[in-house]
Design a protein around this motif. Sequence first.
Motif, PDB file in Angstrom:
ATOM      1  N   TYR A 498     -22.876 -16.173   9.174  1.00 38.59           N
ATOM      2  CA  TYR A 498     -21.642 -16.253   9.937  1.00 38.59           C
ATOM      3  C   TYR A 498     -21.353 -17.738  10.192  1.00 38.59           C
ATOM      4  CZ  TYR A 498     -18.232 -13.676  12.763  1.00 38.59           C
ATOM      5  OH  TYR A 498     -17.094 -13.086  13.251  1.00 38.59           O
ATOM      6  N   ALA A 531     -23.837  -9.064  12.301  1.00 35.57           N
ATOM      7  CA  ALA A 531     -24.523 -10.192  11.670  1.00 35.57           C
ATOM      8  C   ALA A 531     -25.706 -10.654  12.514  1.00 35.57           C
ATOM      9  CB  ALA A 531     -23.544 -11.349  11.468  1.00 35.57           C
ATOM     10  N   LYS A 571     -19.798 -12.138   4.193  1.00 39.18           N
ATOM     11  CA  LYS A 571     -20.892 -12.299   5.155  1.00 39.18           C
ATOM     12  C   LYS A 571     -22.079 -11.425   4.745  1.00 39.18           C
ATOM     13  CE  LYS A 571     -18.014 -13.451   9.192  1.00 39.18           C
ATOM     14  NZ  LYS A 571     -16.719 -13.489   8.518  1.00 39.18           N
TER      15      LYS A 571
END
Length: 623
Positions: A498, A531, A571
């Motif tokens: 991220y 994430a 991501k």
Amino acid sequence: MLIHRINVKGEMGFEMVFGKTNILLGENKTGKSTFMKLILYGLGTYIDNFIVEISKQGLCDYVELDIELKTGFKYKVIRKLPYSDTVIMIPINDDDSLDNENMDAKSIEEYSDYLLSQEGYDSQTVSYGNNKKATLRFYFLLRAVFVDQETTAYKIFSELGGKDKDYLNSVSLIKKVIIESLLDKDNHLILKLRLELQNALAQKRDVNSNINYLTTLIEQEINENKDYSNDAEKVEDMLKAIIEEKKSITESEIQNLANLQNVRNEKVELKILNHNKELLEVNDKLRALKLEKVDIETVFESVKNELEQLKKMLLARQLLTQIPVEQCPICLSPIMKKPQAGEGCPYCNQTIKENDYDNISKFKKMLEESLVEADQAKEGIASETSDLENFKVSLESSLLEIREEHIKELKELRSPIEEIINSLKIRYDELSTQYSKIGVFHRNLVNKQKLVKKKGDLDSQISSLRTELEEEEKNSMKDMKNIVFWQNLFDRCLKFIYKDVNKTYIDPEDYTPYVDDLEIRQNSSASLKVAARLSYVLSLFQLLDVEDADINHIGFIFFDSPKDKDIELPKYKRFLQKLNESEKGQVFLTASITEKEMYQEIFGQKAILRELYENSKLLNKLK
């Protein structure tokens, strides 16, 4: 631990051999999540929501896992589907053959505890609220290595305990026990020392409260009784004195009772004895006379009856012989003459004796004389009986007078002794009451002494525990290096996945991740939460690759379709790249078949890749 193989058997099943990185790609509802659940089930977790083919239709009989433990032992573990509290463990020899002779059946708890010990984890009892406790088991640790698309991001770890194991959802329990077990941070002794210190302090509070209460009671008793002392030994002497006095009273009472029982007039008792003896002889004579009277009356009646019969016979004979009969009444023959003595009777042919009349007369006279004698004997017995009855009455009357006089004499002698005994009893009761009261006071003194000693022991124990705890807490700071390693890995991993993240941090106290000064659950971005969750678990796993890190990770990690939970493809791709960097440990990953090329590109030949489709699902019909 290494998982080498899975084999599901039954009407439907499958088999897979595992390597370092294992990726299962498939369309929806082809069995990806079932694959993960079957592995976790074989490792001892509770699974509540298997697919219909397993849970309701029962098309799968059992699951087998071939595992290798850190100690080097290899086992084939077998657990019946869809639910069983028992696991079969069969040792695997070096040539991959099964050692069936040493097969063992263990409960889930025993199985998990055995895996814990073989993987180098200490057994721990974990408090989780409401005075409840749980034992750390291997399936607890699996929470730290399994991530799926269903678990909320802030919890980080997935729920593997089942609906009846809801206390496993305690995030604080996970952070304080499970993570520290993986980090090999030995907090067990510190927790134990803290618990012992808390218990010792609580005991001391109770002891102080009891000492204050007893002190108040003791002071109140001393104020009310001037003879009482604060010295337990002196009070004990008072109790001993009371016991001795009570003993002397008891002995005195017994002696007085003995004297009372021995009070008697020997002359009176001898006179009573003679009277009783004479009365007994009179009763015996009366019984004998009554029996004799009965015998005489019986003889009298017999003789009387016999005499009456004889009189009737003589009268009949005289009457018959005087009747002028000329013909025989039987044959009507003429009777020429009367029979003479020595001749036969014309009627009965019996010979008539010469002296027959004389003998009958003598017998009659004898019977009459016997009646007179019997009558005289009866009169004599009646007279003697009457005399004896009168004598008996006289004896009984005399005996009654003697006894009444004796009782009167005994009462006059008994009265003073009874008064002495009653006074002794009153004193004895007073001493008993006094002993009971002083006994309570003495027990309070003794209990206070014990509590004061216990307080001293607790003070010593508390001081020792505090010293030991301080030392252990100083030593535990050395374990901070693993947390620092983990923080650095987490920081690099999340910032790589991220890009917008500026600052990360893992709190060393409760192991909560912070991103840009916000606790992860307070962050509004769902994608960032996912994430952070992936980075959290992956960085913990990648500590295996850090040379200076001293950790005890389980050795494998599960990701069940992480892409399906609010994370953008770029991501997610960067997450896979980070996952591919792991050198040690074993990876299990499920994902969509539509991104097959991305997985092939990132992992290449390093991964064992299996594809599932609608017409070739995980579970297939077995021959």
